[in-house]
Design a protein around this motif. Structure first.
Motif, short mmCIF file in Angstrom:
data_model
loop_
_atom_site.label_atom_id
_atom_site.label_comp_id
_atom_site.label_asym_id
_atom_site.label_seq_id
_atom_site.Cartn_x
_atom_site.Cartn_y
_atom_site.Cartn_z
N GLY A 210 0.81 -1.22 0.00
CA GLY A 210 0.00 0.00 0.00
C GLY A 210 0.84 1.27 0.00
O GLY A 210 0.37 2.33 -0.37
N HIS A 211 2.10 1.15 0.41
CA HIS A 211 3.03 2.29 0.39
C HIS A 211 4.15 2.05 -0.62
O HIS A 211 5.18 2.73 -0.57
CB HIS A 211 3.63 2.51 1.78
CG HIS A 211 2.69 3.17 2.73
ND1 HIS A 211 2.26 4.46 2.60
CD2 HIS A 211 2.08 2.69 3.84
CE1 HIS A 211 1.44 4.76 3.58
NE2 HIS A 211 1.31 3.69 4.34
N HIS B 60 13.60 -3.20 8.41
CA HIS B 60 13.73 -1.97 7.62
C HIS B 60 12.41 -1.63 6.94
O HIS B 60 12.02 -0.47 6.86
CB HIS B 60 14.83 -2.10 6.57
CG HIS B 60 16.19 -2.25 7.15
ND1 HIS B 60 16.83 -1.22 7.81
CD2 HIS B 60 17.04 -3.30 7.21
CE1 HIS B 60 18.00 -1.63 8.24
NE2 HIS B 60 18.16 -2.90 7.90
N ALA B 61 11.70 -2.65 6.46
CA ALA B 61 10.43 -2.42 5.77
C ALA B 61 9.40 -1.83 6.73
O ALA B 61 8.66 -0.91 6.37
CB ALA B 61 9.91 -3.72 5.17
N VAL B 62 9.35 -2.33 7.94
CA VAL B 62 8.40 -1.81 8.93
C VAL B 62 8.75 -0.36 9.26
O VAL B 62 7.87 0.50 9.33
CB VAL B 62 8.36 -2.69 10.20
CG1 VAL B 62 7.55 -2.02 11.30
CG2 VAL B 62 7.79 -4.07 9.88
N LYS B 63 10.02 -0.07 9.43
CA LYS B 63 10.44 1.31 9.73
C LYS B 63 10.09 2.25 8.58
O LYS B 63 9.63 3.37 8.81
CB LYS B 63 11.93 1.36 10.07
CG LYS B 63 12.21 0.77 11.42
CD LYS B 63 13.67 0.77 11.76
CE LYS B 63 13.84 0.10 13.12
NZ LYS B 63 15.17 -0.34 13.39
N GLU B 64 10.27 1.78 7.35
CA GLU B 64 9.89 2.61 6.20
C GLU B 64 8.38 2.83 6.18
O GLU B 64 7.92 3.93 5.88
CB GLU B 64 10.33 1.94 4.89
CG GLU B 64 11.81 2.03 4.63
CD GLU B 64 12.19 1.39 3.31
OE1 GLU B 64 11.51 1.67 2.29
OE2 GLU B 64 13.15 0.60 3.29
N TRP B 65 7.62 1.80 6.49
CA TRP B 65 6.16 1.93 6.54
C TRP B 65 5.75 2.94 7.60
O TRP B 65 4.89 3.79 7.36
CB TRP B 65 5.51 0.57 6.80
CG TRP B 65 4.02 0.63 6.80
CD1 TRP B 65 3.20 0.55 5.72
CD2 TRP B 65 3.15 0.81 7.92
NE1 TRP B 65 1.89 0.66 6.10
CE2 TRP B 65 1.83 0.83 7.45
CE3 TRP B 65 3.36 0.97 9.29
CZ2 TRP B 65 0.72 0.99 8.28
CZ3 TRP B 65 2.27 1.13 10.13
CH2 TRP B 65 0.97 1.14 9.62
N LEU B 66 6.36 2.84 8.78
CA LEU B 66 6.03 3.77 9.87
C LEU B 66 6.36 5.20 9.47
O LEU B 66 5.58 6.12 9.75
CB LEU B 66 6.77 3.38 11.15
CG LEU B 66 6.32 2.07 11.79
CD1 LEU B 66 7.27 1.68 12.92
CD2 LEU B 66 4.90 2.17 12.30
N ASP B 67 7.50 5.40 8.83
CA ASP B 67 7.87 6.74 8.36
C ASP B 67 6.88 7.26 7.34
O ASP B 67 6.48 8.42 7.37
CB ASP B 67 9.28 6.74 7.76
CG ASP B 67 10.37 6.58 8.80
OD1 ASP B 67 10.09 6.76 10.01
OD2 ASP B 67 11.51 6.24 8.41
N ALA B 68 6.47 6.37 6.42
CA ALA B 68 5.50 6.78 5.39
C ALA B 68 4.15 7.12 6.03
O ALA B 68 3.51 8.10 5.64
CB ALA B 68 5.33 5.67 4.36
N GLU B 69 3.74 6.34 7.01
CA GLU B 69 2.48 6.62 7.70
C GLU B 69 2.55 7.94 8.45
O GLU B 69 1.61 8.72 8.44
CB GLU B 69 2.17 5.50 8.71
CG GLU B 69 1.56 4.28 8.11
CD GLU B 69 0.16 4.53 7.61
OE1 GLU B 69 -0.74 4.79 8.42
OE2 GLU B 69 -0.03 4.45 6.39
N LYS B 70 3.68 8.18 9.08
CA LYS B 70 3.86 9.41 9.85
C LYS B 70 3.77 10.63 8.95
O LYS B 70 3.07 11.59 9.25
CB LYS B 70 5.21 9.37 10.56
CG LYS B 70 5.43 10.43 11.59
CD LYS B 70 6.66 10.03 12.39
CE LYS B 70 7.55 11.16 12.70
NZ LYS B 70 8.77 10.77 13.39
N SER B 71 4.45 10.58 7.81
CA SER B 71 4.41 11.73 6.91
C SER B 71 3.04 11.88 6.26
O SER B 71 2.60 12.99 5.99
CB SER B 71 5.50 11.63 5.85
OG SER B 71 5.26 10.55 4.99
N LYS B 72 2.35 10.77 6.03
CA LYS B 72 1.01 10.81 5.44
C LYS B 72 0.00 11.43 6.41
O LYS B 72 -0.93 12.09 6.00
CB LYS B 72 0.58 9.40 5.07
CG LYS B 72 -0.76 9.31 4.39
CD LYS B 72 -1.06 7.89 4.01
CE LYS B 72 -2.02 7.31 5.00
NZ LYS B 72 -2.47 5.97 4.69
#
Length: 155
Positions: free
Chosen positions: A44-45, A80-92
């Motif tokens: 989804g991201h 790393h994938a979870v951290k990237e997802w969390l960063d993407a969610e945070k910015s979204k």
């Protein structure tokens, strides 16, 4: 030393909250984690697992395509994938209306009153403009502007 420990605990708690949000989106409902749900959430991201993480998820999953919740959480803390997802969610999820609201709500009461409103524009807003803005935003007429009422400015 206690301050460092406190910051680490706070950071760990935020990471755990983020992982729990991800798990809710995976469709785990408090039980085992569906591998396909996890992959769908990442996709989804526009994220994919690298080969190392793919191998680990494969090892963690059972024949039905589910992973143990606690094992997944330990994996997710280092992923790393979870951290990237969390960063993407945070910015979204950056809510500009909420950021502006909090900047105006100086006392943190959860609403903007006329005294806080008067400070907009460096305190140069005259009384008639303050009243007009308050009347426009204060839909329920209680003399306080809630975040929901304030959001109307951004629509």
């Amino acid at each position: 030393m206690a301050a460092v420990s406190h910051l680490k605990n706070k950071r760990d708690a935020k990471l755990r909250e983020g992982i729990e949000r991800m798990l809710a989106r995976c469709g785990s409902a408090g039980g085992p984690i569906p591998v396909q749900g996890y992959m769908d959430v990442l996709a989804g991201h526009g994220l994919q697992l690298d080969d190392k993480e793919t191998a680990r998820v494969t090892r963690m999953s059972d024949d039905d395509g589910f992973m143990d919740r606690n094992e997944f959480i330990e994996y997710a803390k280092k992923s790393h994938a979870v951290k990237e997802w969390l960063d993407a969610e945070k910015s979204k999820n950056i809510d500009k209306a909420e950021l502006a609201f909090k900047a105006i709500d100086k006392d943190g009461s959860g609403f903007i009153d006329v005294s806080e409103l008067s400070k907009l524009g460096g305190g140069k807003m005259d009384k008639s403009k303050q009243e007009a803005l308050m009347n426009k935003l204060d839909k329920d007429g209680d003399g306080k502007i809630t975040l929901e009422e304030f959001r109307l400015l951004f629509k």
